[in-house]
Design an enzyme around this catalytic site. Structure first.
Site, PDB file in Angstrom:
ATOM      1  N   CYS A 128       0.838  -1.202   0.000  1.00  0.00           N
ATOM      2  CA  CYS A 128       0.000   0.000   0.000  1.00  0.00           C
ATOM      3  C   CYS A 128       0.873   1.251   0.000  1.00  0.00           C
ATOM      4  O   CYS A 128       1.995   1.236   0.509  1.00  0.00           O
ATOM      5  CB  CYS A 128      -0.889   0.053   1.245  1.00  0.00           C
ATOM      6  N   ASP A 129       0.332   2.315  -0.566  1.00  0.00           N
ATOM      7  CA  ASP A 129       1.010   3.605  -0.494  1.00  0.00           C
ATOM      8  C   ASP A 129      -0.029   4.708  -0.628  1.00  0.00           C
ATOM      9  O   ASP A 129      -0.998   4.566  -1.382  1.00  0.00           O
ATOM     10  CB  ASP A 129       2.053   3.751  -1.609  1.00  0.00           C
ATOM     11  N   SER A 130       0.175   5.791   0.113  1.00  0.00           N
ATOM     12  CA  SER A 130      -0.769   6.910   0.082  1.00  0.00           C
ATOM     13  C   SER A 130      -0.063   8.207  -0.271  1.00  0.00           C
ATOM     14  O   SER A 130       1.075   8.448   0.164  1.00  0.00           O
ATOM     15  CB  SER A 130      -1.455   7.072   1.447  1.00  0.00           C
TER      16      SER A 130
END
EC number: 3.6.1.9
Length: 213
Positions: A75-77
């Site tokens: 995941c990455d934001s």
């Protein structure tokens, strides 16, 4: 039961997954994020977070020390917000001064938090799927004072998160509202993860650590 391997050091992501009934193993990736973004040549926020999520999942799936027979989740934001000179794509602040600058520019404004997800079916008898998606949420920031910004940045919390804010911690009082899946703002969208798991042939209840008899 199918086990999940989280390719992230984020305690908020881990807590969200555990609250949803999962008990993922954790193996943090060693991805050089700026190098990945440069290699792919992406600039749009949705593309940036997705290629980084993919790179993290692939890095962990290739790690010889990983636990076997898992679904690997990267995941990455990033936050996309207009700070007055066009839309900026923001990950974690470089330092405290950068966090203060951001907050003074984005207070009273709204931005879009994009969270990329990449799922790899690394199970021996699994589907072999490698699939991803992005959850995008509009975040409305409060018109906080300089003193509140300075105090918040001094806690160190905004230095650890994309966009320099949280909704599940000290920064929650500085967010007026959210349009979309609030889990995605914390760092992992449960509805999107459920859809990706389904595409990989895994029913959501099969990811629960414990199921009713």
């Amino acid at each position: 039961m199918t086990s999940l391997l989280l390719a992230s050091a984020s305690p908020a992501r881990l807590a969200t997954l555990r609250a949803a009934g999962l008990d993922p193993a954790v193996l943090v990736s060693g991805v050089d994020e700026p190098a990945v973004v440069q290699r792919y040549g992406v600039t749009d926020a949705e593309d940036v977070c997705l290629v980084l999520a993919k790179a993290k999942a692939e890095d962990v799936a290739a790690n010889e020390d990983r636990p076997e027979d898992h679904l690997v989740l990267g995941c990455d934001s990033v936050l996309a917000v207009d700070l007055g000179a066009g839309v900026e794509v923001l990950g974690k602040p470089a330092d405290a001064a950068d966090a203060v600058r951001r907050w003074r520019a984005m207070r009273g404004r709204s931005g879009v938090l994009h969270t990329g997800h990449w799922l790899i079916d690394d199970r021996e008898d699994g589907s072999g799927a490698t699939i991803g998606g992005v959850a995008s949420v509009t975040v409305h920031f409060a018109d906080v004072t300089d003193a509140e910004i300075d105090a918040y940045v001094a806690t160190g919390e905004p230095l650890q998160v994309a966009g320099a804010f949280t909704v599940d911690g000290l920064g929650g009082a500085f967010v007026r509202g959210i349009e979309g899946d609030h889990h995605a703002v914390v760092g992992v969208s449960l509805p999107l993860l459920r859809e990706l798991a389904g595409e990989a042939g895994v029913a959501w209840p099969d990811l629960w650590a414990e199921r009713p008899a």
